[in-house]
Enzyme design. Structure first.
Site, PDB file in Angstrom:
ATOM      1  N   SER A 142       0.862  -1.186   0.000  1.00  0.00           N
ATOM      2  CA  SER A 142       0.000   0.000   0.000  1.00  0.00           C
ATOM      3  C   SER A 142       0.901   1.239   0.000  1.00  0.00           C
ATOM      4  O   SER A 142       1.748   1.384  -0.884  1.00  0.00           O
ATOM      5  CB  SER A 142      -0.944  -0.023   1.210  1.00  0.00           C
ATOM      6  N   THR A 143       0.800   2.102   1.012  1.00  0.00           N
ATOM      7  CA  THR A 143       1.571   3.346   1.030  1.00  0.00           C
ATOM      8  C   THR A 143       3.064   3.062   0.908  1.00  0.00           C
ATOM      9  O   THR A 143       3.623   2.287   1.678  1.00  0.00           O
ATOM     10  CB  THR A 143       1.305   4.114   2.330  1.00  0.00           C
TER      11      THR A 143
ATOM     12  N   HIS B 214      -2.621  -1.106  -3.375  1.00  0.00           N
ATOM     13  CA  HIS B 214      -3.740  -0.183  -3.204  1.00  0.00           C
ATOM     14  C   HIS B 214      -3.509   1.036  -4.095  1.00  0.00           C
ATOM     15  O   HIS B 214      -2.557   1.803  -3.869  1.00  0.00           O
ATOM     16  CB  HIS B 214      -3.857   0.260  -1.732  1.00  0.00           C
TER      17      HIS B 214
ATOM     18  N   MET C 188      -0.056   1.301   5.072  1.00  0.00           N
ATOM     19  CA  MET C 188      -0.846   1.671   6.241  1.00  0.00           C
ATOM     20  C   MET C 188      -1.983   0.670   6.429  1.00  0.00           C
ATOM     21  O   MET C 188      -2.525   0.144   5.467  1.00  0.00           O
ATOM     22  CB  MET C 188      -1.405   3.078   6.053  1.00  0.00           C
TER      23      MET C 188
ATOM     24  N   ASP D 184      -4.398  -4.595   5.976  1.00  0.00           N
ATOM     25  CA  ASP D 184      -4.791  -5.456   4.855  1.00  0.00           C
ATOM     26  C   ASP D 184      -3.636  -6.380   4.472  1.00  0.00           C
ATOM     27  O   ASP D 184      -2.488  -5.946   4.350  1.00  0.00           O
ATOM     28  CB  ASP D 184      -5.193  -4.597   3.654  1.00  0.00           C
TER      29      ASP D 184
END
Length: 359
Positions: free
Chosen positions: A165-166, A191, A284, A287
């Site tokens: 993600s991030t 993401h 973050m 998930d």
């Protein structure tokens, strides 16, 4: 209190952002600049903790300004971008230049209507950005490309799976660019907005020796190829007879994400005849943690990116807490380790320069 400087050429956007941020109890706006030159002076005078930065500005564009900031006075930057193909390219450039994250600019209709969703996302991203020590971040550099003696014909039942993600766009580029063209198939969930995933896949392909695709529904999964989940659907892997195929799942978001890493990992954990080598990278939230645990419990190899090299140790940290990982690895070690595990599974094949070092 987190001190934010807004940089945007639109007076309306500056006013809206200031109004939204003023509603946060632990974040304050210390200034609002209409171009890069005003921003440069305000940074010196006001010493903000976080910048929100428009990508398109007069006099000096946001990318050029961002490069100057990261070179002269590194600080967390959240980019504001449009959900267009051009906006995707610029935003991906910004992430490569050191921006922590991005947020989609609210549409004109939203500016005068309901900003609840935008406000919540902006709050979370500023809070997250303020925690990142950009001075300690290791810029993504070109890694040594690995070589392998693996035979593609032997890797039909070997799949590498990555979730992020991030900070993940650059971390994934770092890992995937190291893999040789004769690697097992790789499935990826990052993401990312639906309008960005196609461009993300194309850009990954510019750095990788493997072929990179934005996954299509029903697409056959083959060694030597990378399949990136589209931003609009979950990527589910299914077995049909003796083959593996991508399925695009349009069900509700999981862990507030679509695509979801958990959904991809859990679909892999249910396949009876495949060996999975999975890694959960920076991001973050949580998930992917439960899905990684399901893979480990099913006997597959699992790893997490370690805290020292993660931009945000949320997802890997969540996996760590539930013991979903076999190894906790620096980013640079993830690709070599995954290939070594594949090599061990397929002995007597051997990976040059990797398996040798592990013995």
């Amino acid at each position: 209190m987190i001190r934010v400087l807004i940089v945007d050429d639109s007076k309306l956007v500056r006013e809206i952002l200031s109004e939204v941020i003023t509603g946060f109890s632990d974040i304050e706006v210390v200034g609002a600049a209409k171009d890069a030159y005003e921003a440069r002076a305000m940074i010196k005078e006001l010493d903000p903790d976080v910048l929100t930065l428009d990508v398109e500005m007069p006099k000096m564009d946001g990318i050029t300004f961002l490069k100057n900031v990261m070179r002269l006075r590194p600080m967390p930057v959240v980019m504001l971008s449009t959900l267009t193909q051009e906006g995707a390219d610029t935003t991906l450039d910004a992430l490569a230049c050191g921006a922590v994250d991005f947020i989609s600019k609210p549409r004109s209709s939203e500016l005068l209507d309901d900003l609840t969703d935008f406000s919540e996302e902006l709050y979370q991203k500023i809070k997250l950005a303020a925690k990142v020590n950009v001075k300690q971040r290791n810029p993504v550099t070109s890694r040594e490309k690995l070589t392998s003696s693996l035979n593609l014909l032997n890797m039909k039942h070997q799949i590498i799976a990555l979730g992020a993600s991030t900070g993940g766009t650059e971390a994934l580029r770092d890992v995937l660019s190291m893999l040789p063209s004769n690697s097992p198939a790789v499935v990826v969930t990052q993401h990312i907005p639906a309008s960005f995933s196609s461009r993300f896949a194309v850009r990954l392909g510019e750095y990788c020796q493997m072929k990179v695709h934005e996954a299509k529904d029903g697409q056959l999964i083959e060694p030597g190829n990378i399949y990136v989940a589209p931003g609009s659907h979950h990527l589910v892997i299914e077995q049909v007879n003796n083959h593996y195929r991508c399925r695009l799942d349009d069900s509700a978001p999981c862990n507030r994400h679509k695509p979801s890493v958990d959904i991809m990992f859990e679909s892999l954990s249910q396949l009876p005849t495949v060996n999975i080598y999975a890694a959960l990278l920076t991001g973050m939230g949580s998930d992917g943690a439960q899905g990684l645990k399901a893979l480990k419990d099913s006997g597959h190899y699992t790893a997490i990116q370690n805290k020292a090299t993660s931009m945000i140790w949320g997802m890997p940290g969540a996996a760590f807490l539930i013991d979903a990982h076999c190894n906790d690895l620096p980013l640079a070690d993830i690709a070599p380790t995954l290939l070594t595990k594949v090599s061990e599974q397929l002995k007597p094949n051997k990976i040059k320069g990797v398996a040798d070092e592990s013995t």
